[in-house]
Design a protein around this motif. Structure first.
Motif, mmCIF file in Angstrom:
data_model
loop_
_atom_site.group_PDB
_atom_site.id
_atom_site.type_symbol
_atom_site.label_atom_id
_atom_site.label_comp_id
_atom_site.label_asym_id
_atom_site.label_seq_id
_atom_site.Cartn_x
_atom_site.Cartn_y
_atom_site.Cartn_z
ATOM 1 N N ILE A 54 0.838 -1.192 0.000
ATOM 2 C CA ILE A 54 0.000 0.000 0.000
ATOM 3 C C ILE A 54 0.879 1.251 0.000
ATOM 4 N N LYS A 55 0.648 2.109 -0.962
ATOM 5 C CA LYS A 55 1.339 3.397 -1.014
ATOM 6 C C LYS A 55 0.511 4.407 -0.227
ATOM 7 N N LEU A 56 1.083 4.898 0.875
ATOM 8 C CA LEU A 56 0.348 5.706 1.838
ATOM 9 C C LEU A 56 0.979 7.082 1.977
ATOM 10 N N ASP A 57 0.160 8.101 1.856
ATOM 11 C CA ASP A 57 0.628 9.483 2.004
ATOM 12 C C ASP A 57 -0.344 10.216 2.920
ATOM 13 N N CYS A 58 0.079 10.458 4.157
ATOM 14 C CA CYS A 58 -0.791 11.059 5.153
ATOM 15 C C CYS A 58 -0.380 12.507 5.434
ATOM 16 N N ALA A 59 -1.369 13.376 5.520
ATOM 17 C CA ALA A 59 -1.165 14.791 5.822
ATOM 18 C C ALA A 59 -1.151 15.003 7.338
ATOM 19 N N PRO A 60 -0.628 16.156 7.806
ATOM 20 C CA PRO A 60 -0.595 16.433 9.250
ATOM 21 C C PRO A 60 -1.970 16.415 9.911
ATOM 22 N N ASP A 61 -3.011 16.698 9.163
ATOM 23 C CA ASP A 61 -4.354 16.703 9.751
ATOM 24 C C ASP A 61 -4.934 15.304 9.915
ATOM 25 N N GLY A 62 -4.163 14.277 9.517
ATOM 26 C CA GLY A 62 -4.606 12.898 9.685
ATOM 27 C C GLY A 62 -5.248 12.295 8.461
ATOM 28 N N SER A 63 -5.551 13.093 7.458
ATOM 29 C CA SER A 63 -6.127 12.550 6.228
ATOM 30 C C SER A 63 -5.047 11.849 5.412
ATOM 31 N N CYS A 64 -5.438 10.791 4.735
ATOM 32 C CA CYS A 64 -4.464 9.982 3.995
ATOM 33 C C CYS A 64 -4.962 9.684 2.582
ATOM 34 N N ILE A 65 -4.010 9.651 1.667
ATOM 35 C CA ILE A 65 -4.254 9.175 0.309
ATOM 36 C C ILE A 65 -3.461 7.883 0.146
ATOM 37 N N PHE A 66 -4.114 6.866 -0.388
ATOM 38 C CA PHE A 66 -3.432 5.585 -0.508
ATOM 39 C C PHE A 66 -3.729 4.952 -1.865
ATOM 40 N N ALA A 67 -2.831 4.068 -2.255
ATOM 41 C CA ALA A 67 -3.000 3.284 -3.479
ATOM 42 C C ALA A 67 -2.554 1.860 -3.185
ATOM 43 N N ARG A 68 -3.371 0.891 -3.574
ATOM 44 C CA ARG A 68 -3.092 -0.516 -3.246
ATOM 45 C C ARG A 68 -2.301 -1.174 -4.377
ATOM 46 N N ARG A 69 -1.041 -0.803 -4.497
ATOM 47 C CA ARG A 69 -0.215 -1.334 -5.578
ATOM 48 C C ARG A 69 0.084 -2.822 -5.388
ATOM 49 N N GLY A 70 0.184 -3.251 -4.144
ATOM 50 C CA GLY A 70 0.490 -4.658 -3.896
ATOM 51 C C GLY A 70 -0.548 -5.598 -4.462
ATOM 52 N N VAL A 71 -1.818 -5.173 -4.466
ATOM 53 C CA VAL A 71 -2.886 -5.998 -5.024
ATOM 54 C C VAL A 71 -2.650 -6.247 -6.507
ATOM 55 N N LEU A 72 -2.273 -5.198 -7.224
ATOM 56 C CA LEU A 72 -2.049 -5.336 -8.667
ATOM 57 C C LEU A 72 -0.789 -6.133 -8.977
ATOM 58 N N TYR A 73 0.221 -6.040 -8.121
ATOM 59 C CA TYR A 73 1.453 -6.777 -8.382
ATOM 60 C C TYR A 73 1.294 -8.268 -8.071
ATOM 61 N N TYR A 74 0.498 -8.589 -7.066
ATOM 62 C CA TYR A 74 0.424 -9.977 -6.602
ATOM 63 C C TYR A 74 -0.704 -10.775 -7.240
ATOM 64 N N TRP A 75 -1.925 -10.245 -7.208
ATOM 65 C CA TRP A 75 -3.086 -11.056 -7.490
ATOM 66 C C TRP A 75 -3.207 -11.559 -8.929
ATOM 67 N N PRO A 76 -2.960 -10.765 -9.968
ATOM 68 C CA PRO A 76 -3.125 -11.315 -11.321
ATOM 69 C C PRO A 76 -2.273 -12.558 -11.580
ATOM 70 N N PRO A 77 -0.957 -12.520 -11.352
ATOM 71 C CA PRO A 77 -0.197 -13.759 -11.585
ATOM 72 C C PRO A 77 -0.549 -14.858 -10.600
ATOM 73 N N ALA A 78 -0.852 -14.487 -9.353
ATOM 74 C CA ALA A 78 -1.172 -15.507 -8.352
ATOM 75 C C ALA A 78 -2.442 -16.258 -8.714
ATOM 76 N N LEU A 79 -3.471 -15.540 -9.147
ATOM 77 C CA LEU A 79 -4.726 -16.199 -9.513
ATOM 78 C C LEU A 79 -4.577 -17.054 -10.765
ATOM 79 N N LEU A 80 -3.850 -16.547 -11.761
ATOM 80 C CA LEU A 80 -3.657 -17.338 -12.976
ATOM 81 C C LEU A 80 -2.906 -18.633 -12.677
#
Length: 224
Positions: A54-80
């Motif tokens: 998970i790519k996580l970028d949190c601001a001082p006010d506690g809000s966060c922006i995230f991207a689940r890159r691990g899902v895209l890297y792992y699941w397609p080849p793993a499921l196939l």
């Protein structure tokens, strides 16, 4: 009279024998517990990839922006690889038992849903970072259904149909209700942390699949 009576019973006996043989062949073609075991292990192993990916970028006010890159890297080849391994296991086991395997449509469905999931998540990763994100409930429902743990259930419906396995159908419907409705993958974002909010539902889904594998394996042993 006796000869006529025996001849009259022969068609019924033959039909009973054919039905019994067909039922036995269907049982020999089933390798349900192997499919659930493989998918359960794949789901369990995928948790660390999602956690650390998970790519996580949190601001001082506690809000966060995230991207689940691990899902895209792992699941397609793993499921196939998982669907390929399940297909190979079915073919080898059923050939050893002297019957055919009806697993190809299941493997194709699994591969197709994997492609759909991958395309949808790549599109979301490209599009949504630059746009405000507010989804309605039906969009979130579809998102959970095309997530890896959701597509596993969709493909299992095909396997239940191929095996004419009512028990697997009931299990799969219960599993889909669990992962799509009961365990939405974002409930922990505010309370338990972003990573825990995604990991805990995946862990429960993996445990459900592994328990299902154990149950079907036990049922198979009792049938022998």
């Amino acid at each position: 009279m006796t000869t006529d009576s025996v001849r009259g019973d022969d068609p019924r006996r033959l039909l009973s024998d054919v039905q019994s043989l067909a039922h036995r062949v269907r049982l020999d073609q089933r390798l349900t517990w192997v499919a659930l075991l493989v998918l359960g292990v794949v789901t369990l192993v995928g948790i660390p990839f999602d956690w650390f990916g998970i790519k996580l970028d949190c601001a001082p006010d506690g809000s966060c922006i995230f991207a689940r890159r691990g899902v895209l890297y792992y699941w397609p080849p793993a499921l196939l690889l998982a669907y390929g391994a399940i297909a190979v296991a079915y073919v080898r086991t059923t050939r050893a038992r002297g019957v055919g395997a009806r697993v190809l449509p299941y493997a194709i469905t699994g591969a197709a849903t994997t492609v759909v999931f991958t395309a949808a998540w790549i599109a979301a990763a490209v599009y949504f970072p630059d746009h405000p994100i507010e989804f309605s409930q039906w969009v979130l429902l579809i998102d959970r259904l095309i997530a890896p743990w959701g597509t596993i259930g969709v493909a299992l419906l095909v396997l239940a149909r191929l095996e004419r396995n009512v028990a697997l159908l009931v299990f799969t419907l219960a599993y889909l209700v669990l992962v799509v409705l009961v365990l939405p993958m974002n409930d922990g974002l505010s309370s338990g942390g972003i990573r825990a909010g995604f990991a805990i539902p995946q862990l429960i889904a993996a445990v459900a699949l592994l328990l299902g594998a154990a149950g079907f394996a036990l049922a198979r042993r009792r049938q022998r």
